[in-house]
Write an enzyme that holds these catalytic residues in place. Sequence first.
Site, PDB file in Angstrom:
ATOM      1  N   GLU A 177      18.411  -0.876   4.356  1.00  0.00           N
ATOM      2  CA  GLU A 177      19.058   0.101   5.227  1.00  0.00           C
ATOM      3  C   GLU A 177      19.336  -0.471   6.605  1.00  0.00           C
ATOM      4  O   GLU A 177      18.505  -0.341   7.514  1.00  0.00           O
ATOM      5  CB  GLU A 177      18.180   1.356   5.372  1.00  0.00           C
ATOM      6  N   GLU A 264      17.831   4.464  -3.328  1.00  0.00           N
ATOM      7  CA  GLU A 264      16.643   5.131  -2.770  1.00  0.00           C
ATOM      8  C   GLU A 264      16.986   6.565  -2.401  1.00  0.00           C
ATOM      9  O   GLU A 264      18.040   6.831  -1.842  1.00  0.00           O
ATOM     10  CB  GLU A 264      16.176   4.377  -1.512  1.00  0.00           C
TER      11      GLU A 264
HETATM   12  C1  IDC Z   1       8.810   5.169   4.911  1.00  0.00           C
HETATM   13  C2  IDC Z   1       7.508   5.334   4.164  1.00  0.00           C
HETATM   14  C3  IDC Z   1       6.392   5.501   5.152  1.00  0.00           C
HETATM   15  C4  IDC Z   1       6.422   4.352   6.129  1.00  0.00           C
HETATM   16  C5  IDC Z   1       7.795   4.206   6.763  1.00  0.00           C
HETATM   17  C6  IDC Z   1       7.915   2.983   7.650  1.00  0.00           C
HETATM   18  O1  IDC Z   1       7.608   6.439   3.309  1.00  0.00           O
HETATM   19  O2  IDC Z   1       5.146   5.567   4.493  1.00  0.00           O
HETATM   20  O3  IDC Z   1       5.452   4.576   7.134  1.00  0.00           O
HETATM   21  O4  IDC Z   1       8.764   4.078   5.766  1.00  0.00           O
HETATM   22  O5  IDC Z   1       8.915   3.137   8.561  1.00  0.00           O
HETATM   23  C7  IDC Z   1      13.845   5.186   4.308  1.00  0.00           C
HETATM   24  C8  IDC Z   1      13.307   3.828   4.137  1.00  0.00           C
HETATM   25  C9  IDC Z   1      11.880   3.849   3.682  1.00  0.00           C
HETATM   26  C10 IDC Z   1      11.115   4.965   4.367  1.00  0.00           C
HETATM   27  C11 IDC Z   1      11.716   6.294   3.915  1.00  0.00           C
HETATM   28  C12 IDC Z   1      11.007   7.505   4.505  1.00  0.00           C
HETATM   29  O6  IDC Z   1      14.086   3.009   3.301  1.00  0.00           O
HETATM   30  O7  IDC Z   1      11.300   2.596   3.973  1.00  0.00           O
HETATM   31  O8  IDC Z   1       9.785   4.892   3.944  1.00  0.00           O
HETATM   32  N1  IDC Z   1      13.117   6.313   4.275  1.00  0.00           N
HETATM   33  O9  IDC Z   1      11.069   7.480   5.893  1.00  0.00           O
HETATM   34  N2  IDC Z   1      15.099   5.517   4.552  1.00  0.00           N
HETATM   35  C13 IDC Z   1      15.183   6.842   4.720  1.00  0.00           C
HETATM   36  C14 IDC Z   1      13.916   7.375   4.534  1.00  0.00           C
END
Ligand code: IDC
Length: 342
Positions: A177, A264
Amino acid sequence: MDGRLQIRRWIQKAAAMMLAVGLILTAPCQVETVWAQDAVSSHGVLRVQGADLVDSKGEKFQLYGMSTHGIAWFPQYVNKETFRTLRDDWGSNCVRIAMYTDEYNGYCSGGKKEELKKLVENGVSYATELGMYVIVDWHVLNDKNPNVYKAEAEQFFDEMAEKWKDQNNVIYEICNEPNSGVTWEEIKSYGDQIIPVIRKHDSDAVIIVGTPTWSQDVDQALKNPLKYENVMYALHFYAGTHTDWLRNRAEECVKQGLPVFISEFGMCDASGNGANDFEQAGKWMELIERYNLSYCCWNLANKNETSSVLKSECVKISGWDEADLSQSGQWIRQQFRTESQR
Ligand code: IDC
């Protein structure tokens, strides 16, 4: 007893013995039997045709499965038994291995490179042994711009694609992303560097490219796509945050021929936490089914957050019961099971 009856009895006895011997011989093999869900042997090499992902017979094909959380943080789920449960009990045909590049002992920010690579390689081997497709996800997030660690990405994909060049189940996701104002032109220039590195080894691998604004701006890719074949563009949604406007964009792009891959998504909000919005998630699933889109759900872990599919107190790494699953887990398992029956 006349001669004919005698012969028939011998034949019956011999058949019964052969059956018994056959059962004894095949019993130990059943542990490794690959069931009907062996997607890779049925569908083979995948490629992109117009907006669609198609299988080796040229038929539209859909991948669906779980994404791991960051493998540095939750390495325990890179496990063959975990993947087997996802295949046999959940009915999924694909798994995404997420390796953060920057945060959480990321590959490029002080993480143990060799251990992380080994985990990715193991994950690919387990998926392969189980006949599942596998996405290797270079999880750009905190680093925002994939060009920040371009040199590391080049090295990583060069090494990995060489290993798997003869396999037909590995899909490369080269930047999860991009975000915070990174433009499509910057991402495209990164793609122009990394895609040839993979293609040098594996000339027809499917490659997923992230899009600006946390993989939401697929419309920019539509206006100015990469010049390579077998490339798909990532669209990510979190149902509690992204609603009609992003669905409309996705639909418009697909209708105009852009190959979109939902590599995702979550049913909760974009923080990965907060409440699930199953009504919105259901609307996303309708769109997914209408266009036969491929999709991977975030995330396979027992972190105490809504998007984790396991309850935080669950320490099992496979064979989960309903009670082991969070609300998200129960919902997505049902979704996959239904999908596998279609
Ligand atoms: C989130 C994880 C969380 C972690 C965070 C780090 O769920 O545990 O602390 O990242 O920044 C994304 C991302 C994905 C994110 C997820 C939710 O690709 O890494 O995971 N998210 O925030 N894009 C949109 C949402």
